[in-house]
Design an enzyme around this catalytic site. Structure first.
Site, PDB file in Angstrom:
ATOM      1  N   LYS A   1      -7.757  -2.303   7.812  1.00  0.00           N
ATOM      2  CA  LYS A   1      -7.515  -0.988   7.222  1.00  0.00           C
ATOM      3  C   LYS A   1      -8.775  -0.136   7.249  1.00  0.00           C
ATOM      4  O   LYS A   1      -8.710   1.082   7.441  1.00  0.00           O
ATOM      5  CB  LYS A   1      -7.019  -1.151   5.784  1.00  0.00           C
ATOM      6  CG  LYS A   1      -5.706  -1.904   5.661  1.00  0.00           C
ATOM      7  CD  LYS A   1      -5.388  -2.185   4.202  1.00  0.00           C
ATOM      8  CE  LYS A   1      -4.164  -3.067   4.072  1.00  0.00           C
ATOM      9  NZ  LYS A   1      -3.889  -3.419   2.675  1.00  0.00           N
TER      10      LYS A   1
ATOM     11  N   SER B   1       0.828  -1.208   0.000  1.00  0.00           N
ATOM     12  CA  SER B   1       0.000   0.000   0.000  1.00  0.00           C
ATOM     13  C   SER B   1       0.858   1.251   0.000  1.00  0.00           C
ATOM     14  O   SER B   1       0.524   2.250  -0.640  1.00  0.00           O
ATOM     15  CB  SER B   1      -0.940  -0.007   1.203  1.00  0.00           C
ATOM     16  OG  SER B   1      -1.908  -1.018   1.079  1.00  0.00           O
TER      17      SER B   1
END
Length: 972
Positions: free
Chosen positions: A674, A633
């Site tokens: 997340k 990410s």
């Protein structure tokens, strides 16, 4: 902090020192013992009835204060004695540090012949040293501070004042207590050697100018070179070099005596004097040097030193006119140090307690208690058990946060004794995490303490007080979700199934072959925590970070990071100050723990832990106790930042993994964890998620998300925002960015399922349900009123099970369905024109007979609402079925118990039937008929109408006595 005891022992020892010592929970883990020392003095009041107590609340040694009396004229102070602990600590211990201290100062002893005590007390805490106090008079004492929590005025001596030591800092070293070292057998009798108090000394230096010495008036008379303030209460060492030259050759040997006097508050009589003598002769008059080197032990410091004076004299009258000039061979200076002078609490702050107009010869009692951590000397250590201190950042930071809110919580350094005793109950509540703070609520402090507990203390210990034994098991299931932040704002893990672990043991998940990933496993020790608000960056990107804890399988939690242009390593924790580079050395990034596999734009970026984005665009970043960021990410965010984002920060969190072609984004795990971190900031989680975006081009992702990324920031509301994600988190199987994290979470899910049938599972769900619905306080109050749960058991033994009533459609949909139904019936009957829209325009009614006849005759669609009465047969004026009309008329009029309806009423009912085409009256017509019937019944009668009378009642048959038998009137 030990959640089993649910007590902040260190904070309790600070605010209630009489309860005993508790180890300071910092990272100094020396073996030590805990010891409580008392101090008790009965001070006799002088003839003036006034005096001053100088208290050193934070002094780590045995000397805790001093007592001065005013002389009879109250023009000067006279030193009385030191105030010390009952045991001289340096006789048995080498090192020590103070935990807490308290003094009680009060008078209750009457001299002979007196019946009452006079006198008042003034007390104030001064942030400086004793030498900096301008005036020690009773009235001027209150001007030392403007803080009302640091002073008490005009308290009766019979009531007393209490002095409480509140730490000014928590970085407390162990200080040497000036203990004597073992000596050899051949040592001189009386000779001894000690280790001086040389930790963090306060050093003073007198620098003399390179100019002429002031002339002396006569031989043997001292002339002052310098006089000033200095604070010394422990041993000191004097060093100096005063060099000078004479203008002319001396006729005789001239002796120069340089004298350094250490003086106290009370008078000009030196406490200690250091003298250095030197002879000026024909051989050295061009460069004379007077050396000063002397050590002064603590025993020679018989009272607090607050002033020093440097002076000199000569012994030859002929040398008075011979000018001496300083600094011939270098700077002329004298220096000395105050042992441990810069250790917090040794010389500052101080508390001054002045008493006035007390009865002469009365007794002022000083009772103190001091708590220490002490390290015994080697001889005593053989027979004494010592223990390591326990590093507890939660306990330490809870004490820091409570004391940093001392003004809101009204925690003082000086108290009226009765007020301090009243406040002890509140102090016990604040330090007891199982308490619901009822007394603090009365004072208005409960919300403040609760807010601090949510940040710095275990939440489960205050969640359900009667379930304290379950805390150890609760942190296996939901504790990680409800207790999210450690003291000072550092994150705790929040994944289901793991115990609470500080981020000290966590590691940002990433590829194991990263350039820095292995080298940084041994991270630096750091406990700093800071928040910094930055202006809106020129551009930036927000990415999620998933942390894991290897010591607890299944432990995982998420946070956010913002990557912005610029070099800001000072905003990162020492563990995160890592510089990584783009491919081919085309740029760099601070805070990323592995090199970037693609080329950059020759700029430097910094990945900062993000705490908040404000509405004005400012960002709040923080230092967290974690390693650098790694993972796909972060690489995706850098790719978007380098190639696509030109201005601003998209209000969304990006996740995904760039494929080898650097254009395709492939699925990635960890969506649930997340999402929790993103939703806490009111931000959506955007990117490549399994089952959502199987394959997205990098450029299309940027075009679609960044250009439309103008979502406002909406923070999650409520204190239970983590609880609502419990179901999602437990149901998910994806919580990591690599295979290792996936395996850990699978183990967590399996472990969570094992307890689903156990009773503890129900208890934990009940605790979560109680907190989610804000029932904790109500349940706790009920438990106190109903300890055996008799009322509560009856109340909940049959829980309500109300089946939910089926909700029908709303009015609009119901009318549409009605129109459709009527339309179908009409079409089946041959009215093809009756569509649902036509029925709706016809007031949701089907075709009337006139409308249907019009359609059959003309073939055209009739107008909705027009009855077309011309196309139907006119109704008869009077229906032929008069029996039906009469029955209805008699029913409306009031038969069978009243008069029959008149003919006029029959005609009125018949007219209604005729008007309705043979149908009976509707609701309004029925109401009109009832009103007409009432009017007819009230109509007055004509005089000719005969009045119906009742037949007269028949007389009753003659009765007989029940005692008279039937038959003849014969004699009975």
């Amino acid at each position: 902090m030990n959640t089993n005891k649910a007590t902040a022992t260190y904070l309790k020892s600070i605010m209630l020192p009489e309860t005993g010592p508790a180890s300071i929970p910092d990272d100094i883990t020396e073996r030590h013992i805990l010891k409580q020392e008392t101090s008790s003095y009965n001070l006799e009041v002088s003839e003036s009835g006034s005096g001053v107590l100088v208290c050193f609340p934070g002094a780590p040694g045995s000397r805790i204060g001093a007592h001065y009396r005013w002389n009879a004229n109250q023009t000067g102070l006279e030193f009385d004695q030191w105030l010390e602990t009952s045991q001289d600590l340096k006789k048995a211990f080498n090192y020590g540090r103070l935990i807490s201290r308290k003094y009680d100062i009060q008078s209750s002893t009457l001299p002979a012949g007196l019946y009452a005590l006079n006198g008042t007390l003034n007390a104030a805490t001064f942030e400086g040293s004793l030498s900096e106090v301008e005036s020690l008079t009773y009235n001027s004492l209150m001007s030392l501070t403007t803080n009302p929590q640091d002073k008490v005025n005009n308290q009766l001596v019979t009531k007393g004042v209490t002095v409480l030591n509140l730490p000014t800092g928590f970085d407390k070293p162990y200080v040497r207590l000036e203990d004597e070292t073992p000596q050899g057998l051949q040592s001189m009798n009386g000779a001894k050697m000690r280790c001086t108090a040389a930790i963090a000394p306060r050093r003073y230096e007198i620098d003399l100018p390179s100019q002429r010495l002031p002339p002396v008036p006569a031989t043997g008379t001292l002339t002052t070179l310098y006089e000033g303030n200095a604070d010394i209460v422990n041993s000191t060492t004097v060093t100096g070099d005063i060099n000078f030259s004479l203008a002319e050759q001396p006729a005789d040997e001239t002796k120069f005596d340089f004298q350094l006097d250490f003086m106290g508050l009370d008078n000009d009589v030196p406490v200690v004097t250091v003298v250095s003598s030197v002879l000026a002769t024909n051989d050295n008059y061009r460069g004379v040097s007077a050396k000063m080197t002397q050590s002064i032990p603590t025993e020679n410091i018989t009272k607090p030193i607050t002033r020093v004076k440097l002076s000199y004299k000569i012994n030859q009258q002929t040398a008075i006119g011979n000018v001496a000039t300083l600094g011939t061979m270098g700077p002329a200076s004298v220096s000395f140090s105050s042992g441990n002078g810069n250790v917090p609490g040794v010389l500052r702050p101080i508390t001054l307690v002045a008493y006035e107009k007390m009865t002469p010869l009365s007794i002022l009692t000083v009772a103190g208690v001091s708590n220490y951590e002490l390290i015994p000397n080697p001889e005593l250590l053989k027979n004494m058990v010592t223990r390591y201190g326990k590093y507890d950042p939660e306990g330490l930071n809870y004490a820091k946060m409570i004391l940093s809110h001392r003004e809101e919580l009204d925690i003082r350094t000086v108290w009226r004794t009765e007020e301090y005793k009243e406040r002890t109950r509140v102090f016990n509540e604040i330090t007891d995490f199982s308490s619901d703070l009822p007394t603090s609520k009365a004072w208005g402090w409960r919300d403040i303490v609760r807010g601090i507990r949510k940040v710095a203390a275990p939440v489960l210990s205050t969640l359900f007080p009667m379930a304290a034994p379950l805390i150890g098991m609760a942190d296996q299931f939901i504790g990680d979700l409800t207790k999210t932040n450690a003291a000072g704002g550092r994150y705790h893990s929040m994944a289901a199934g793991g115990r609470y672990k500080d981020v000290l043991e966590s590691w940002a998940s990433g590829g194991p072959d990263g350039k820095f990933s292995r080298a940084l496993k041994n991270r630096l020790e750091s406990a700093n925590y800071e928040e910094v608000e930055l202006p809106p960056p020129s551009k930036g990107v927000i990415v999620p970070v998933v942390h894991t804890v290897k010591s607890a399988p299944g432990e995982a939690f998420g946070s956010l990071a913002i990557i912005i242009p610029g070099e800001y390593p000072e905003l990162l924790d020492a563990n995160q100050q890592v510089l990584s580079h783009f491919a081919n050395d085309t740029g760099s990034v601070w805070g990323i723990g592995e090199d970037i596999p693609f080329e950059g734009d020759n700029m430097c970026y910094t990945a900062l832990p993000l705490k908040e984005i404000k509405r004005n665009g400012n960002i709040v970043v923080e230092k967290i106790f974690a390693g650098p960021i790694m993972g796909p990410s972060a690489q995706l965010g850098l790719s978007l930042l380098v190639n696509d984002i030109e201005d601003g920060v998209p209000r969304m969190v990006f996740t995904g993994e760039i494929a080898d072609d650097e254009e395709t984004i492939i699925p990635i795990c960890g969506v649930d964890i997340k999402a929790i971190a993103a939703h806490e900031q009111g931000l959506p989680l955007i990117g490549n998620q399994p089952g959502v975006d199987e394959e997205v081009r990098n450029t299309s992702l940027a075009a679609h998300l960044i250009q439309t990324g103008t979502l406002p920031v909406q923070r999650a509301k409520g204190s239970n925002k983590r609880i609502k994600y419990l179901g999602e988190l437990m149901a998910s199987n994806a919580s990591g960015m690599d295979e290792e994290l996936q395996r850990l979470l699978n183990a967590t899910m399996a472990r969570a399922k094992e307890v689903q049938d156990a009773e503890i599972y129900k208890l934990l769900k009940l605790m979560a349900w109680t907190r989610k619905n804000d029932l904790t306080d109500h349940m706790y109050e009920w438990s106190k009123e109903d300890p055996d749960a008799l009322k509560f058991g009856k109340l909940i033994s049959t829980p309500p099970k109300h089946p939910e009533k089926p909700k029908g459609p709303d009015q609009h949909h119901a009318q549409e369905a009605r129109a459709t139904r009527i339309s179908l019936d009409a079409v089946r009957a041959g009215a093809d024109f009756a569509t649902p829209e036509w029925v709706a325009l016809n007031n949701y009614r089907g075709p009337s007979p006139g409308q249907f006849k019009y359609y059959l005759i003309t073939g055209r669609e009739p107008e909705p609402g027009d009855e077309y009465e011309d196309y139907i047969k006119q109704p008869i004026v009077k229906p032929t079925d008069m029996n039906k009309i009469r029955r209805l008329a008699n029913s409306v009029y009031g038969l069978p118990h009243q008069e029959p309806a008149p003919e006029e009423f029959y005609d009125a009912v018949a007219a209604v039937f005729a008007q309705n085409g043979g149908r009976g009256p509707d609701q309004d017509q029925m109401q009109d008929l009832r009103e007409l019937a009432r009017q007819m019944k009230r109509r007055p009668r004509n005089a000719d109408a005969p009045r119906r009378t009742r037949a007269p009642a028949e007389p009753a048959p003659p009765g007989r006595s029940r005692f008279t038998p039937s038959g003849d009137n014969a004699e009975v």
